[in-house]
Design an enzyme around this catalytic site. Structure first.
Site, PDB file in Angstrom:
ATOM      1  CB  CYS A  98      -0.917  -0.019   1.224  1.00 26.46           C
ATOM      2  SG  CYS A  98      -1.770   1.549   1.518  1.00 26.46           S
ATOM      3  CB  CYS A 121       1.163   1.263   4.425  1.00 27.04           C
ATOM      4  SG  CYS A 121      -0.531   0.723   4.751  1.00 27.04           S
TER       5      CYS A 121
END
Length: 455
Positions: free
Chosen positions: A375, A378
């Site tokens: 991600c 993230c």
């Protein structure tokens, strides 16, 4: 301008483009006024075919030998994989010049009203005629419409706007309301307002130019070539392979795009000054906050994997979610390298976080990030989270991570309040249920204030 000159000197691509612009401009002076004034045909999205040239007309105007050779060369098959390799180290200006030279009036720049205005500046610097089109979804910010007008006046062009089918929009809104995308995802609305109008536009072209960059969405756009056969859409002749897609800034970092825009004094969307980086429709776009990736300002209520509208679906890496096998607890390395790697961050297994959930009186509070290593959002907060963990070391607060994608995702959604990545939870020392961090601010100070207010 001294500071601007100093800034551009540190960016080789921008410096090469400034030099290349002078060389290309000098060459253009030898071409003649006629080529510069060549009429640019409008986008013919609904055109079924073009009027053939009669044999008598062709015989009446024989081509000069050089022009005939150029025409023959233009008809020769092109290996676009080989061309992409050839241009991999080229500057955006060089790539733009090649694209316009190859396709003339049968190529157009796709302009979204954001920092991709750089493409228009590059096209202007080549000295060649160029076309620009844009998708007016009917739901853009007022600032974006004002920016379109400013760009048209600055460059002396007319943007060729494409609109969604009125009956399709009417059916969608009457059936599901104005904001259905907040409930069942944005894909349906984007298909009606963006993807289908784009498909109609591209049917009138042989090639198009986009502002895609690899760093815009590392999990889905990391392998964009500078030129390719479009894997998703069809061009003027129809069928697979009938449309070529150029991505001149694929290898350019966002910060270098902005260096170029400032150096060349290019007009920009005023939304950028308000914290917007990636700009789309008004209901689906918001400013990004410290520690957030630029795409996190789009469709923020959905997972990172869903943050594409479908315009570039052929470039989305299907394996972005770690296609390799995972370990049994879902936290092993798979596909994307793991993140939040620090001695100050505890890596929790499924058993470990289940035990943490069951405890009603913990000896110390725990801060846990639910994440997926693929991600980009993230990844964007990794540095601040690790710094926070180091600040809290020895303070009595444990800082941990739990990989919550794949087979762990249903559990995390049911038990850990996971809606999208990343999700940050605080497990207080004397409260059973974890408390979800409510803010999108992921800088060290904001996260620390959250911890201190509840510890």
């Amino acid at each position: 301008m001294a500071s601007a000159t100093a800034s551009i000197s540190s960016h080789p691509a921008a410096l090469r483009d400034a030099k290349a612009a002078r060389v290309i401009g000098a060459a253009r002076q030898q071409v003649g006024v006629a080529q510069r004034a060549r009429a640019v045909r409008p986008l013919r999205a609904a055109e079924s075919g073009r009027q053939p040239v009669s044999a008598s007309a062709a015989a009446a105007a024989p081509a000069a030998p050089a022009a005939a050779e150029e025409a023959a060369a233009s008809l020769a098959p092109v290996d676009y994989n080989a061309l992409a390799r050839e241009l991999e180290g080229a500057s955006p200006l060089e790539i733009m010049d090649r694209a316009l030279a190859m396709f003339g009036s049968e190529i157009a720049i796709a302009f979204s009203g954001a920092e991709d205005v750089a493409l228009i500046e590059y096209a202007k610097l080549t000295g060649r005629p160029f076309r620009v089109f844009s998708l007016d979804t009917g739901r853009l910010n007022p600032e974006t419409y004002q920016f379109f007008d400013k760009v048209e006046k600055h460059y002396g062009i007319r943007i060729e706007y494409m609109f969604p089918d009125a009956s399709e929009v009417q059916e969608l809104v009457r059936t599901k309301g104005l904001f259905s995308f907040y409930e069942d995802g944005h894909q349906e609305c984007c298909r009606v307002r963006k993807v289908r109008p784009l498909r109609r536009a591209l049917k009138g072209l042989r090639a198009w130019i986009t502002g895609q960059r690899k760093d815009q969405s590392p999990g889905t756009r990391a392998s964009i070539p500078v030129v390719q056969v479009d894997p998703s859409f069809e061009g003027l002749d129809g069928g697979a392979g009938s449309l070529i897609k150029w991505n001149p800034v694929a290898n350019v970092d966002g910060k270098d795009i902005w260096t170029f825009l400032r150096t060349m004094d290019v007009p920009v969307n005023t939304l950028h000054a308000q914290g917007y980086v990636s700009i789309g429709c008004e209901p689906c776009t918001r400013p990004v906050l410290p520690g957030q990736h630029e795409r996190e300002g789009r469709w923020w209520w959905e997972d990172a994997k869903a943050k594409e509208c479908g315009l570039h679906k052929g470039n989305i890496e299907k394996g972005g979610q770690a296609a390799a096998p995972r370990s049994a607890n879902g936290n092993g390395a798979a596909g994307a390298p793991d993140i939040f790697e620090s001695p100050a961050v505890v890596s929790l297994t499924r058993t470990g976080i289940e035990n943490l959930l069951r405890l009603e009186n913990r000896a110390e509070p725990w801060l846990v990030v639910l994440y997926a290593p693929w991600c980009p959002f993230c990844q964007a907060m990794e540095a601040s989270y690790v710094e926070l963990a180091e600040k809290l070391a020895g303070s009595g607060v444990k800082v941990a991570k739990f990989r919550a994608d794949g087979e762990q995702k249903p559990f995390a959604q049911a038990e850990l309040q996971l809606q999208s990545f990343p999700t940050v939870l605080l497990f207080p020392s004397r409260t059973a249920r974890p408390i979800k961090y409510p803010s999108e601010k992921r800088d060290v100070d904001s996260l620390l204030a959250f911890v201190n207010s509840l510890r």
